[in-house]
Design an enzyme around this catalytic site. Structure first.
Site, short mmCIF file in Angstrom:
data_model
loop_
_atom_site.label_atom_id
_atom_site.label_comp_id
_atom_site.label_asym_id
_atom_site.label_seq_id
_atom_site.Cartn_x
_atom_site.Cartn_y
_atom_site.Cartn_z
N CYS B 104 20.38 -35.01 31.22
CA CYS B 104 19.93 -34.88 29.98
C CYS B 104 19.66 -36.57 29.55
O CYS B 104 20.64 -37.21 29.16
CB CYS B 104 20.16 -34.73 28.55
SG CYS B 104 19.08 -35.07 26.93
N CYS B 107 19.23 -38.24 26.23
CA CYS B 107 20.39 -37.75 24.92
C CYS B 107 21.27 -37.09 25.63
O CYS B 107 22.04 -37.43 26.19
CB CYS B 107 19.18 -37.36 23.51
SG CYS B 107 20.04 -37.67 22.66
N SER B 108 21.11 -36.18 24.87
CA SER B 108 22.97 -35.21 25.06
C SER B 108 22.32 -33.60 25.30
O SER B 108 22.93 -32.92 25.16
CB SER B 108 23.66 -34.97 24.12
OG SER B 108 23.22 -35.20 23.16
#
Lengths: 103, 204
Positions: B104, B107-108
């Protein structure tokens, strides 16, 4: 918006720091930051996209140097203030109270 | 930046968490018991063994595998796994010709119901920056070397779509049942930065 969070393809970050058999959380404050962020997400005053945007609004240098749950905390605090659920002043006062050891 | 800076937050960070939590509880915006339950869920109940069960089922049941590749969220739901950050799942099948790997960059984003919360390296700047530009070098750091003619596909997760890699069943695992197979499926193999473990040769 292109910002410090948009990391794909950036050069110069060096090797990946893989801890191996790492714990889910690395400190108790991370557990609490995770839980209050999820709980307030479920509360429904904002959506997931707003949460992400709030995290990405941090100062770029801070974004790159801070840890993951610090980003969450920054974003949560921003959303709480923007939505009027908490004021900057009451947060600052509570931090000050907690910083002062009980007499 | 120190190596494990996430272990040593500023005292200020700890105070801010306490301040926010105590204010939210006092105002009735969050329920303290619900907070403890959330932590317990993600620390002890949801994790990569969920994803490993999905992979092992797909290895054993071709019909299930087809459902998984067609409508991953529904097929994963058949095993009882659903919820936050896994509403729209896509399963990516590794083959002798194609290796899939998930990141990603922004982000996460990560498939929580099947893998739990992401490890720190997955959320870190080096992985997010490099996975899309030099996946072979990244794989090498994880100890994975693929033949040059294997195509590597890197999938960038979004807030809407979450990916799970279906690794190839290890050779020599024909005699193992579904439960034993799930024990070979590592978290990293379902992110695409690792391979399943080889079965241990049993001495009889």
């Amino acid at each position: 918006m292109n910002g410090a969070h948009d990391l794909g393809g950036m050069h110069g970050f060096g090797p990946i720091d893989n801890e191996g058999d790492e714990p889910i959380f690395h400190a108790d404050w991370e557990r609490r930051a995770f839980a209050i962020t999820l709980a307030m997400g479920a509360y429904g005053a904002w959506n997931l996209d707003q949460s992400r945007f709030a995290r990405e609004c941090s100062d770029p240098a801070h974004y790159l140097s801070g840890s993951y749950y610090e980003h969450w905390l920054d974003g949560l605090e921003r959303l709480l203030i923007e939505s009027g659920l908490l004021s900057e002043q009451e947060i600052a006062e509570r931090v000050a109270d907690l910083a002062t050891p009980a007499a | 930046m120190s190596k494990h800076h996430h272990n040593a937050p500023l005292p200020d960070t700890v105070l801010r968490v306490k301040a926010l939590e105590s204010l939210l509880i006092e105002k009735g915006l969050v329920d303290p018991e619900a907070l403890d339950e959330l932590i317990d869920t993600y620390e002890t109940k949801v994790g990569p063994r969920n994803g490993a069960a999905v992979v092992a089922r797909a290895w054993c049941d071709d019909n299930y595998k087809q459902r998984l590749l067609t409508d991953a969220s529904a097929a994963i739901g058949e095993l009882g796994f659903s919820g936050r950050q896994g509403e729209d799942m896509v399963v990516l099948e590794n083959t002798p010709d194609v290796h899939n790997m998930v990141v990603c960059t922004l982000c996460s984003c990560y498939p929580w119901p099947v893998l739990g919360l992401p490890p720190v390296w997955y959320k870190s700047a080096p992985y997010r920056a490099r996975a899309v530009i030099e996946p072979r070098a990244v794989l090498a750091e994880f100890g994975v070397t693929l033949d040059d003619d294997v195509e590597i596909r890197v999938w960038d997760s979004t807030a809407e779509i979450r990916y799970l890699v279906l690794p190839m069943r290890p050779t020599g695992s024909d005699d193992l049942d579904e439960h034993a197979l799930s024990g070979l499926v590592t978290r990293d193999s379902m992110i695409g930065v690792g391979l399943p473990q080889a079965p241990v040769q049993q001495n009889r």
